[in-house]
Design a protein around this motif. Structure first.
Motif, mmCIF file in Angstrom:
data_model
loop_
_atom_site.group_PDB
_atom_site.id
_atom_site.type_symbol
_atom_site.label_atom_id
_atom_site.label_comp_id
_atom_site.label_asym_id
_atom_site.label_seq_id
_atom_site.Cartn_x
_atom_site.Cartn_y
_atom_site.Cartn_z
ATOM 1 N N LEU A 15 -18.129 63.406 55.766
ATOM 2 C CA LEU A 15 -19.319 63.898 55.072
ATOM 3 C C LEU A 15 -20.330 62.769 54.864
ATOM 4 N N LEU A 16 -19.828 61.585 54.536
ATOM 5 C CA LEU A 16 -20.718 60.432 54.385
ATOM 6 C C LEU A 16 -21.390 60.093 55.713
ATOM 7 N N LEU A 17 -20.631 60.176 56.796
ATOM 8 C CA LEU A 17 -21.193 59.898 58.116
ATOM 9 C C LEU A 17 -22.332 60.864 58.431
ATOM 10 N N ALA A 18 -22.136 62.139 58.123
ATOM 11 C CA ALA A 18 -23.181 63.138 58.382
ATOM 12 C C ALA A 18 -24.446 62.820 57.595
ATOM 13 N N GLU A 19 -24.289 62.388 56.342
ATOM 14 C CA GLU A 19 -25.457 62.060 55.525
ATOM 15 C C GLU A 19 -26.136 60.780 56.013
ATOM 16 N N LEU A 20 -25.357 59.820 56.468
ATOM 17 C CA LEU A 20 -25.940 58.587 57.006
ATOM 18 C C LEU A 20 -26.744 58.872 58.275
ATOM 19 N N GLU A 21 -26.212 59.708 59.131
ATOM 20 C CA GLU A 21 -26.924 60.047 60.370
ATOM 21 C C GLU A 21 -28.193 60.833 60.063
ATOM 22 N N ARG A 22 -28.115 61.729 59.080
ATOM 23 C CA ARG A 22 -29.303 62.482 58.684
ATOM 24 C C ARG A 22 -30.367 61.539 58.112
#
Length: 221
Positions: free
Chosen positions: A155-162
């Motif tokens: 989930l953190l990865l998804a937010e970082l990419e966003r």
């Protein structure tokens, strides 16, 4: 006295009427499953992980061991089901980050600080078992990793990419950054695994989280 009078008399000397046996209460498999998982949790609070036998859990749930085995083939399958329910509850309680919020606020919504300490005792005990006896419980070890830290890290990865795509932050390797940020924000797993008395205080965890997030954001700015 007529025969009719004898039949309608006070009933003295007559054999008492036996109570009729009703049909046994039928419980559907989903309700039975819930009873078993509740019994698992409450029994753990009393005896710990060492006393968690299938026979003891069945007795606690008010059913036979044979009935328990019709739903769960072994103790690992039972633990699997418990983790399924636990992680599903966490997912339902977790707020979906509003995309209109900034990166830091979206990350804050991924973590909860208000869960009671006892709610984590059995999951942590299962994680501890998975670490110590991973060769004996490979399925349990995988579940603890995939549904626990790795799930949050994804989930953190998804937010970082966003955030990177929006120009909110500059990060060249979001995957490595997610792993680093996870370590900075999450409770220290080593403390939880080696110390059975470890109980995080809500405010202390919140302060640690905010410090980790602040240091991370300053480091990549």
């Amino acid at each position: 006295m007529t025969k009719s009078d004898q039949n309608t008399g006070s009933g003295e000397g007559q054999e008492p009427e036996r109570p009729r046996k009703g049909r046994p209460v039928v419980i559907d498999s989903q309700k039975r499953r819930s009873l078993i998982l509740e019994a698992l949790d409450s029994h753990f609070q009393e005896v710990g992980l060492q006393g968690m036998t299938m026979a003891a859990i069945a007795q606690r749930a008010g059913m036979s061991k044979q009935t328990l085995y019709t739903l769960f083939q072994d103790r690992d399958a039972l633990f699997d089901a418990y983790l399924d329910d636990r992680f599903a509850c966490l997912l339902q309680a977790q707020e979906v980050p509003d995309e209109r919020l900034g990166f830091a606020d979206r990350v804050r919504l991924l973590f909860r600080f208000d869960a009671p300490a006892e709610a984590w005792e059995l999951p942590v005990a299962l994680f501890r078992l998975a670490v110590v006896e991973a060769p004996k419980h490979p399925r349990l070890a995988r579940r603890c990793l995939e549904e626990g830290p790795r799930s949050k890290q994804a989930l953190l990865l998804a937010e970082l990419e966003r955030a990177r795509d929006r120009g909110e932050i500059r990060v060249s390797d979001p995957k490595a950054a997610a792993a680093l940020l996870m370590d900075m924000l999450h409770l220290p797993l080593i403390d939880a695994l080696v110390d059975p008395n470890f109980r995080p205080e809500t405010e202390a965890w919140r302060q640690r989280f905010e410090l980790g997030l602040s240091v991370f954001l300053k480091g990549i700015s």
